[in-house]
Design an enzyme around this catalytic site. Structure first.
Site, PDB file in Angstrom:
ATOM      1  N   ASP A  96       0.850  -1.187   0.000  1.00 30.81           N
ATOM      2  CA  ASP A  96       0.000   0.000   0.000  1.00 30.81           C
ATOM      3  C   ASP A  96       0.890   1.243   0.000  1.00 30.81           C
ATOM      4  O   ASP A  96       1.858   1.321   0.769  1.00 30.81           O
ATOM      5  CB  ASP A  96      -0.895   0.001   1.243  1.00 30.81           C
ATOM      6  N   HIS A 136      -5.338  14.751  -8.148  1.00 32.52           N
ATOM      7  CA  HIS A 136      -5.472  13.343  -8.533  1.00 32.52           C
ATOM      8  C   HIS A 136      -4.610  12.984  -9.736  1.00 32.52           C
ATOM      9  O   HIS A 136      -4.208  11.827  -9.884  1.00 32.52           O
ATOM     10  CB  HIS A 136      -6.947  13.028  -8.822  1.00 32.52           C
ATOM     11  N   GLU A 164      -4.791   2.554  -4.058  1.00 33.61           N
ATOM     12  CA  GLU A 164      -3.327   2.578  -3.977  1.00 33.61           C
ATOM     13  C   GLU A 164      -2.772   1.256  -3.455  1.00 33.61           C
ATOM     14  O   GLU A 164      -1.638   1.181  -2.994  1.00 33.61           O
ATOM     15  CB  GLU A 164      -2.870   3.727  -3.076  1.00 33.61           C
TER      16      GLU A 164
END
Length: 300
Positions: A177, A190, A220
């Site tokens: 992650d 973004h 993610e």
């Protein structure tokens, strides 16, 4: 026996079927004349598959690759290449020929590829099959990063567990992650977040072995599946990933920007289900994040 071996070697060299053997690092170890002629390869050359594709594309030879972003295509192709014991697909080359290609992969990662000329088949049939193959690839590929998607990764995980009883080594999985990703999106937008996700995928793909699977499973979060791999081997690969990410500066407009990731690694145990193995890796990831991030934790 010697005469049979010699005769077989002669037939392979003279065959119109293209034959190539890759080792576990995806490096060419044997080719016959038909393959060398199509891909402009000398008998003593041993490039990796990626090097061969890159070189031939630049020279306008070999496989026709329909893309405006070769590196994205390469990463997408590598995310599927050599992940199954057997795979078959169609391939067209620059000189107008059309081939049926098969990949046969041994447990240790060596792969035999053979391609038969099917140019005589009707073009209309080819178009239908090409549309089918394109749809299949799209269903297995993450649109943003061009690596495997959650569907493909869960299938790879299920396949590793199904092979457990016949494998000397069990294998392991890792969930990764990106740290503070929401903060990246909030602070930089973004679009920058998307660039970071793409950068991460392109840094990890060259590190893993061909038999490993790597994909984005949501937001993610990414997953790696390491079949026939000890926990120690998996740990070394993930340590390399963490180090590559730490030194990354992926945004030319923001040279001071960097990011990190956290990882949870779990080994396949006898009788494990997909849910049990995944849950242990996910718990290890949670511990890595609670312990300060930018680190690997191994499930008990």
């Amino acid at each position: 026996m010697t005469n049979i071996s010699e005769r077989l070697a002669e037939l392979q060299e003279e065959s119109a079927v293209m034959i190539v053997l890759y080792d576990q690092d995806d490096r060419v170890q044997y080719t016959n004349a038909a393959f060398r002629s199509t891909f402009a390869l000398e008998p003593d050359e041993t490039p990796t598959w990626a090097e061969l594709m890159r070189r031939n594309t630049k020279a306008g030879r070999g496989t026709i690759i329909r893309t405006t972003d070769f590196e994205a295509w390469l990463m997408s192709a590598q995310s599927r290449r050599g992940k199954l014991p057997f795979r078959a697909f169609e391939m067209d080359v620059v000189d107008g020929r059309w081939f049926w290609m098969t990949e046969t992969v041994q447990r240790d990662g060596w792969m035999l590829c053979m391609a038969s000329d099917i140019t005589h088949m009707k073009a209309s049939q080819r178009d239908l099959r090409q549309d089918r193959d394109f749809a299949l690839r799209a269903s297995q590929t993450d649109e943003l990063t061009c690596i495997s998607n959650r569907r493909f990764m869960m299938a790879a995980l299920e396949n590793m567990i199904a092979r457990q009883e016949t494998s000397a080594l069990s294998g392991c999985i890792c969930i990764v992650d990106l740290d503070f990703f929401k903060r990246i999106n909030d602070n930089f937008g973004h679009q920058v977040g998307d660039q970071v996700l793409i950068d991460f995928a392109r840094r990890v793909q060259p590190v893993i072995r061909r038999r490993d699977s790597f994909g984005r499973i949501g937001g993610e979060e990414f997953m790696l599946v390491f079949p026939d791999t000890t926990l120690e081997q998996g740990e070394r690969i993930i340590d390399r990933v963490l180090e590559l990410v730490r030194i990354a500066h992926p945004l030319p407009a923001l040279p001071g920007f960097s990011y990190t990731c956290s990882a949870g690694l779990a080994e396949l145990k006898p009788g494990d289900t997909v849910q049990q193995l995944y849950a242990r890796a996910d718990e290890a990831l949670y511990i890595a994040k609670q312990s300060g991030r930018d680190r690997l934790k191994i499930a008990a």
